[in-house]
Write a protein that holds these residues in place. Structure first.
Motif, PDB file in Angstrom:
ATOM      1  N   GLU A  63       0.796  -1.296  -0.105  1.00 22.67           N
ATOM      2  CA  GLU A  63      -0.018   0.105  -0.041  1.00 22.67           C
ATOM      3  C   GLU A  63       0.880   1.202   0.055  1.00 22.67           C
ATOM      4  N   SER A  67       0.524   7.779  -5.117  1.00 20.09           N
ATOM      5  CA  SER A  67       0.235   7.559  -6.184  1.00 20.09           C
ATOM      6  C   SER A  67       1.289   7.496  -7.209  1.00 20.09           C
ATOM      7  N   THR A  70       1.452  10.755  -8.939  1.00 25.85           N
ATOM      8  CA  THR A  70       2.162  11.900  -7.780  1.00 25.85           C
ATOM      9  C   THR A  70       3.614  11.746  -7.876  1.00 25.85           C
ATOM     10  N   GLN A 102      -0.901  18.171  -4.794  1.00 26.64           N
ATOM     11  CA  GLN A 102      -0.980  17.063  -5.337  1.00 26.64           C
ATOM     12  C   GLN A 102      -0.696  16.057  -4.229  1.00 26.64           C
ATOM     13  N   ASP A 105      -2.922  16.061  -1.174  1.00 27.13           N
ATOM     14  CA  ASP A 105      -4.093  15.329  -1.477  1.00 27.13           C
ATOM     15  C   ASP A 105      -3.966  13.594  -1.286  1.00 27.13           C
ATOM     16  N   ASP A 106      -2.788  13.001  -1.834  1.00 28.39           N
ATOM     17  CA  ASP A 106      -2.791  11.919  -1.494  1.00 28.39           C
ATOM     18  C   ASP A 106      -2.556  11.427  -0.135  1.00 28.39           C
ATOM     19  N   LEU A 108      -3.710  13.104   2.505  1.00 31.41           N
ATOM     20  CA  LEU A 108      -5.017  13.134   3.353  1.00 31.41           C
ATOM     21  C   LEU A 108      -5.650  11.914   2.902  1.00 31.41           C
ATOM     22  N   GLN A 109      -5.845  11.320   1.709  1.00 33.19           N
ATOM     23  CA  GLN A 109      -6.458  10.249   1.245  1.00 33.19           C
ATOM     24  C   GLN A 109      -6.106   9.063   1.822  1.00 33.19           C
ATOM     25  N   ASN A 110      -4.852   8.968   2.400  1.00 33.44           N
ATOM     26  CA  ASN A 110      -4.113   7.692   2.590  1.00 33.44           C
ATOM     27  C   ASN A 110      -3.550   7.875   4.126  1.00 33.44           C
ATOM     28  N   GLU A 111      -3.846   8.722   4.761  1.00 27.70           N
ATOM     29  CA  GLU A 111      -3.154   8.730   6.033  1.00 27.70           C
ATOM     30  C   GLU A 111      -3.123   7.663   7.041  1.00 27.70           C
TER      31      GLU A 111
END
Length: 343
Positions: A63, A67, A70, A102, A105-106, A108-111
């Motif tokens: 995981e 991304s 990014t 960018q 954003d990643d 925050l989504q995958n903290e």
């Protein structure tokens, strides 16, 4: 997939993870069948370990906080910015800011994803991968410490550009004091960028300062060091340890974390270290380990709250043939421990 020493890779095996070039383009794509030439090229580029597509661990994935798109954007932007500076030009502050957005954003989504730092470093991309890693880890720690979005952006910009003072003016033994130090040069460069907070510039300025006052370039201590810089210092030290080849091989995550712990309260801030330990995987997916029950296996899963107690897959063999597999969740089997990492 499985993490292995490049020396043990054989032609015909498939690469498990993409390797990026210095400008953010793909050097070798995941899934490519490795040739003698490719393996020799990776060795020449300074690669020591790679992920291999192993049929026994094909379902094992890593995981990622960031991304691939990014990562490419960050590495490409860092390459362009550093090349501009080497040419005596100014870098594009707006482009850096957009790239940081960018990345944020990643994050925050995958903290909740544990940091595993699986990107392969080469001699060409190491500086950019390092900047990206320090930025990403610093941001995660900042989130855990309750920083708001404005503060996270200030921290992220400073962390991404923390080594910008090294460009075209590398440190040498007689140029590591005062205003000659790359931290001071980075501060002087960033403080002139009106688009950025002065606090971002202080990340570059203070990331080599130490809690006990033994750091560079000014020897400040304790609360004289800004929180952003304390956070970046931990991330910077950890990533530098992982890239260290002074012992003839790269230091592994569990070894690097042990060294960080030894610096707690003296070189590195204790409170920041506590939060850092919560975001990093001690034993990344794909790494081979030996357990205290004498079985060997490969790490295949993680626990967010217990980074040192992963899930390990043990393969039962009859000679060289695999005849079965079982998974040992070390969070459940509390009497079983990882004895050593096999590389």
């Amino acid at each position: 997939m499985k993490l292995v020493d490049l020396e043990s890779v054989e032609p015909g095996q498939n690469l498990g993870r993409t390797i990026f070039s210095a400008n953010g383009t793909v050097l070798l794509s995941a899934g490519v069948q490795l040739t003698v030439f490719m393996i020799s090229t990776l060795k020449r580029l300074g690669v020591t370990m790679v992920y291999i597509d192993d049929p026994l661990y094909r379902d094992v994935s890593v995981e990622e906080v960031l991304s691939e798109s990014t990562k490419r954007a960050v590495i490409q932007q860092m390459s362009e910015s550093y090349e501009a500076l080497r040419s005596g030009k100014s870098f594009n502050t707006k482009a850096i800011s957009m790239t940081v957005d960018q990345l944020l954003d990643d994050v925050l989504q995958n903290e909740a994803v544990l940091v595993q730092l699986t990107d392969i470093r080469t001699a060409d991309n190491a500086m950019y991968v390092h900047a990206m890693n320090v930025c990403m880890m610093s941001t995660l720690v900042g989130m855990n410490m309750g920083l708001n979005m404005i503060q996270l952006k200030e921290l992220a910009i400073g962390a991404l550009l923390h080594d910008i003072g090294k460009i075209d003016a590398p440190d040498s033994p007689d140029r590591q004091e005062g205003r000659f130090h790359h931290a001071w040069r980075g501060f002087e460069l960033l403080k002139m960028k009106r688009e950025y907070s002065l606090l971002s510039a202080h990340v570059a300025f203070q990331h080599h300062e130490r809690i006990d006052g033994t750091g560079k370039p000014r020897g400040i201590a304790g609360d004289e060091i800004h929180l952003y810089a304390k956070i970046a210092a931990v991330a910077n030290t950890y990533d530098n340890l992982l890239a260290d080849l002074s012992e003839g091989r790269r230091i592994l995550p569990h070894e690097a974390l042990e060294r960080l712990n030894a610096m707690s309260g003296t070189q590195l801030d204790r409170d920041v270290l506590v939060e850092f330990m919560r975001i990093v995987s001690v034993y990344p997916n794909g790494i081979s380990v030996k357990l205290s029950n004498r079985q060997t296996g490969v790490v295949v899963g993680q626990h967010r709250g217990l980074p040192g107690r992963p899930i390990v897959r043990v393969i039962d063999k009859d000679g060289d043939e695999a005849v079965g597999a079982k998974e040992i969740d070390l969070a459940q089997h509390t009497t079983v421990f990882i004895d050593s990492v096999l590389v």
